[in-house]
Write a protein that holds these residues in place. Sequence first.
Motif, PDB file in Angstrom:
ATOM      1  N   VAL A 255      11.503 -11.917   2.931  1.00 40.33           N
ATOM      2  CA  VAL A 255      11.162 -11.340   1.809  1.00 40.33           C
ATOM      3  C   VAL A 255      11.739 -10.008   1.485  1.00 40.33           C
ATOM      4  N   VAL A 256      12.259  -9.543   0.594  1.00 42.66           N
ATOM      5  CA  VAL A 256      12.596  -8.340  -0.129  1.00 42.66           C
ATOM      6  C   VAL A 256      11.696  -7.405  -0.419  1.00 42.66           C
ATOM      7  N   VAL A 257      11.311  -6.236   0.070  1.00 43.77           N
ATOM      8  CA  VAL A 257      10.586  -5.410  -0.147  1.00 43.77           C
ATOM      9  C   VAL A 257      11.290  -4.049  -0.835  1.00 43.77           C
ATOM     10  N   ALA A 258      10.757  -3.601  -1.951  1.00 43.72           N
ATOM     11  CA  ALA A 258      11.369  -2.501  -2.644  1.00 43.72           C
ATOM     12  C   ALA A 258      10.310  -1.355  -2.330  1.00 43.72           C
ATOM     13  N   LEU A 259      11.057  -0.162  -2.018  1.00 43.83           N
ATOM     14  CA  LEU A 259      10.099   0.790  -1.649  1.00 43.83           C
ATOM     15  C   LEU A 259      10.192   2.039  -2.692  1.00 43.83           C
TER      16      LEU A 259
ATOM     17  N   SER B  81       5.367   3.794  -0.888  1.00 40.12           N
ATOM     18  CA  SER B  81       4.952   2.515  -1.106  1.00 40.12           C
ATOM     19  C   SER B  81       5.678   1.562  -1.455  1.00 40.12           C
ATOM     20  N   GLY B  82       5.169   0.404  -1.287  1.00 37.57           N
ATOM     21  CA  GLY B  82       6.373  -0.804  -1.184  1.00 37.57           C
ATOM     22  C   GLY B  82       5.732  -2.109  -1.903  1.00 37.57           C
ATOM     23  N   THR B  83       6.464  -2.913  -2.629  1.00 34.29           N
ATOM     24  CA  THR B  83       6.237  -4.249  -2.927  1.00 34.29           C
ATOM     25  C   THR B  83       7.041  -5.269  -2.800  1.00 34.29           C
ATOM     26  N   VAL B  84       6.538  -6.300  -2.590  1.00 36.44           N
ATOM     27  CA  VAL B  84       7.447  -7.644  -2.228  1.00 36.44           C
ATOM     28  C   VAL B  84       7.947  -7.690  -3.884  1.00 36.44           C
ATOM     29  N   LYS B  85       9.403  -7.968  -3.703  1.00 35.96           N
ATOM     30  CA  LYS B  85      10.037  -8.119  -5.003  1.00 35.96           C
ATOM     31  C   LYS B  85      10.738  -9.708  -5.333  1.00 35.96           C
ATOM     32  N   GLU B  86      10.802 -10.068  -3.821  1.00 33.22           N
ATOM     33  CA  GLU B  86      11.639 -11.383  -3.828  1.00 33.22           C
ATOM     34  C   GLU B  86      11.266 -12.093  -2.720  1.00 33.22           C
ATOM     35  N   LYS B  87      10.938 -13.333  -2.900  1.00 32.25           N
ATOM     36  CA  LYS B  87      10.936 -14.284  -1.590  1.00 32.25           C
ATOM     37  C   LYS B  87      12.360 -15.249  -1.311  1.00 32.25           C
ATOM     38  N   ARG B  88      12.884 -14.952  -0.300  1.00 32.05           N
ATOM     39  CA  ARG B  88      14.020 -15.811  -0.046  1.00 32.05           C
ATOM     40  C   ARG B  88      13.813 -16.883   1.020  1.00 32.05           C
TER      41      ARG B  88
ATOM     42  N   ARG C 286       8.700   2.963   8.052  1.00 32.08           N
ATOM     43  CA  ARG C 286       7.509   2.592   9.178  1.00 32.08           C
ATOM     44  C   ARG C 286       6.344   1.891   8.142  1.00 32.08           C
ATOM     45  N   LEU C 287       6.669   2.036   6.973  1.00 31.38           N
ATOM     46  CA  LEU C 287       5.567   1.319   6.009  1.00 31.38           C
ATOM     47  C   LEU C 287       5.793  -0.203   6.312  1.00 31.38           C
ATOM     48  N   VAL C 288       7.056  -0.418   6.222  1.00 29.77           N
ATOM     49  CA  VAL C 288       7.226  -2.118   6.282  1.00 29.77           C
ATOM     50  C   VAL C 288       7.033  -2.380   7.655  1.00 29.77           C
ATOM     51  N   THR C 289       7.305  -1.682   8.837  1.00 33.01           N
ATOM     52  CA  THR C 289       7.130  -2.269  10.262  1.00 33.01           C
ATOM     53  C   THR C 289       5.702  -2.160  10.833  1.00 33.01           C
ATOM     54  N   ASP C 290       5.110  -1.150  10.077  1.00 28.91           N
ATOM     55  CA  ASP C 290       3.591  -1.245  10.395  1.00 28.91           C
ATOM     56  C   ASP C 290       2.739  -2.412   9.571  1.00 28.91           C
ATOM     57  N   TRP C 291       3.488  -2.789   8.398  1.00 27.48           N
ATOM     58  CA  TRP C 291       2.817  -3.882   7.591  1.00 27.48           C
ATOM     59  C   TRP C 291       3.155  -5.263   8.330  1.00 27.48           C
ATOM     60  N   VAL C 292       4.307  -5.341   8.718  1.00 30.01           N
ATOM     61  CA  VAL C 292       4.918  -6.650   9.096  1.00 30.01           C
ATOM     62  C   VAL C 292       4.427  -7.000  10.854  1.00 30.01           C
ATOM     63  N   GLY C 293       4.159  -5.669  11.344  1.00 31.01           N
ATOM     64  CA  GLY C 293       3.727  -5.887  12.918  1.00 31.01           C
ATOM     65  C   GLY C 293       4.806  -5.785  13.992  1.00 31.01           C
ATOM     66  N   ASP C 294       5.966  -5.853  13.509  1.00 30.11           N
ATOM     67  CA  ASP C 294       7.289  -6.022  14.157  1.00 30.11           C
ATOM     68  C   ASP C 294       8.539  -5.423  13.867  1.00 30.11           C
ATOM     69  N   PRO C 295       8.919  -4.126  14.486  1.00 29.90           N
ATOM     70  CA  PRO C 295      10.122  -3.391  13.944  1.00 29.90           C
ATOM     71  C   PRO C 295      11.241  -4.475  14.008  1.00 29.90           C
ATOM     72  N   GLY C 296      11.333  -5.279  14.909  1.00 29.60           N
ATOM     73  CA  GLY C 296      12.562  -6.194  14.827  1.00 29.60           C
ATOM     74  C   GLY C 296      12.696  -7.066  13.727  1.00 29.60           C
ATOM     75  N   ALA C 297      11.651  -7.102  12.899  1.00 28.17           N
ATOM     76  CA  ALA C 297      11.616  -8.136  11.915  1.00 28.17           C
ATOM     77  C   ALA C 297      12.537  -7.697  10.715  1.00 28.17           C
ATOM     78  N   ILE C 298      12.844  -6.315  10.633  1.00 26.28           N
ATOM     79  CA  ILE C 298      13.894  -5.991   9.605  1.00 26.28           C
ATOM     80  C   ILE C 298      15.467  -6.675   9.786  1.00 26.28           C
TER      81      ILE C 298
ATOM     82  N   GLY D 217       0.830  -1.349   0.073  1.00 19.43           N
ATOM     83  CA  GLY D 217      -0.015   0.143  -0.200  1.00 19.43           C
ATOM     84  C   GLY D 217       0.748   1.309   0.175  1.00 19.43           C
ATOM     85  N   GLU D 218       0.176   2.294   0.267  1.00 22.64           N
ATOM     86  CA  GLU D 218       0.894   3.840   0.414  1.00 22.64           C
ATOM     87  C   GLU D 218       0.440   4.322   1.622  1.00 22.64           C
ATOM     88  N   ARG D 219       1.538   5.018   2.137  1.00 16.87           N
ATOM     89  CA  ARG D 219       1.241   5.920   3.353  1.00 16.87           C
ATOM     90  C   ARG D 219       2.104   7.225   3.100  1.00 16.87           C
ATOM     91  N   THR D 220       1.371   8.109   3.861  1.00 15.86           N
ATOM     92  CA  THR D 220       1.953   9.438   3.580  1.00 15.86           C
ATOM     93  C   THR D 220       2.086  10.094   5.089  1.00 15.86           C
TER      94      THR D 220
END
Length: 142
Positions: A118-122, A106-113, A69-81, A17-20
């Motif tokens: 997963v790799v997220v491109a922002l 905005s972000g998109t999952v570009k790769e699953k490892r 913050r887009l990623v940490t809010d999406w995954v629900g855990d800042p420690g997941a980065i 999604g997208e956040r401002t």
Amino acid sequence: MTAAIRYDEVETGTELGERTFPVRRVDLVRYAGASGDFNPIHWNDRTAKAVGLPGVIAHGMFTMAEAARLVTDWVGDPGAIVEYGTRFSNPVVVPDDDEGAEITVSGTVKEKRGDNQVVVALTVRSGGTRVLARPTVVVRLA
């Protein structure tokens, strides 16, 4: 905390999604206090313009943090980065008014490892201009 998003529920191409995020001068002052970076280009128009900037700019690391913050809010855990990298391509100019600036992410999952990663491109913009070049976040999902 643990990631709320499950690896097997995510596919390449999944959009976050997208956040401002608003950025005001007071945010820069708070960040300067927390980081210890009191460079006057982040709070003084005269100094910023004297070094060739269009005005006061947000700290690069502040911009990175807001984008993450887009990623940490999406995954629900800042420690997941697991990994986060980018280059600063353009500054976020923050006017001295009640509105300030905005950072749109905005972000998109570009790769699953393996190992549930997963790799997220922002895409990170301010004022219609990309402010981070190729920001990529590797995150470990549940």
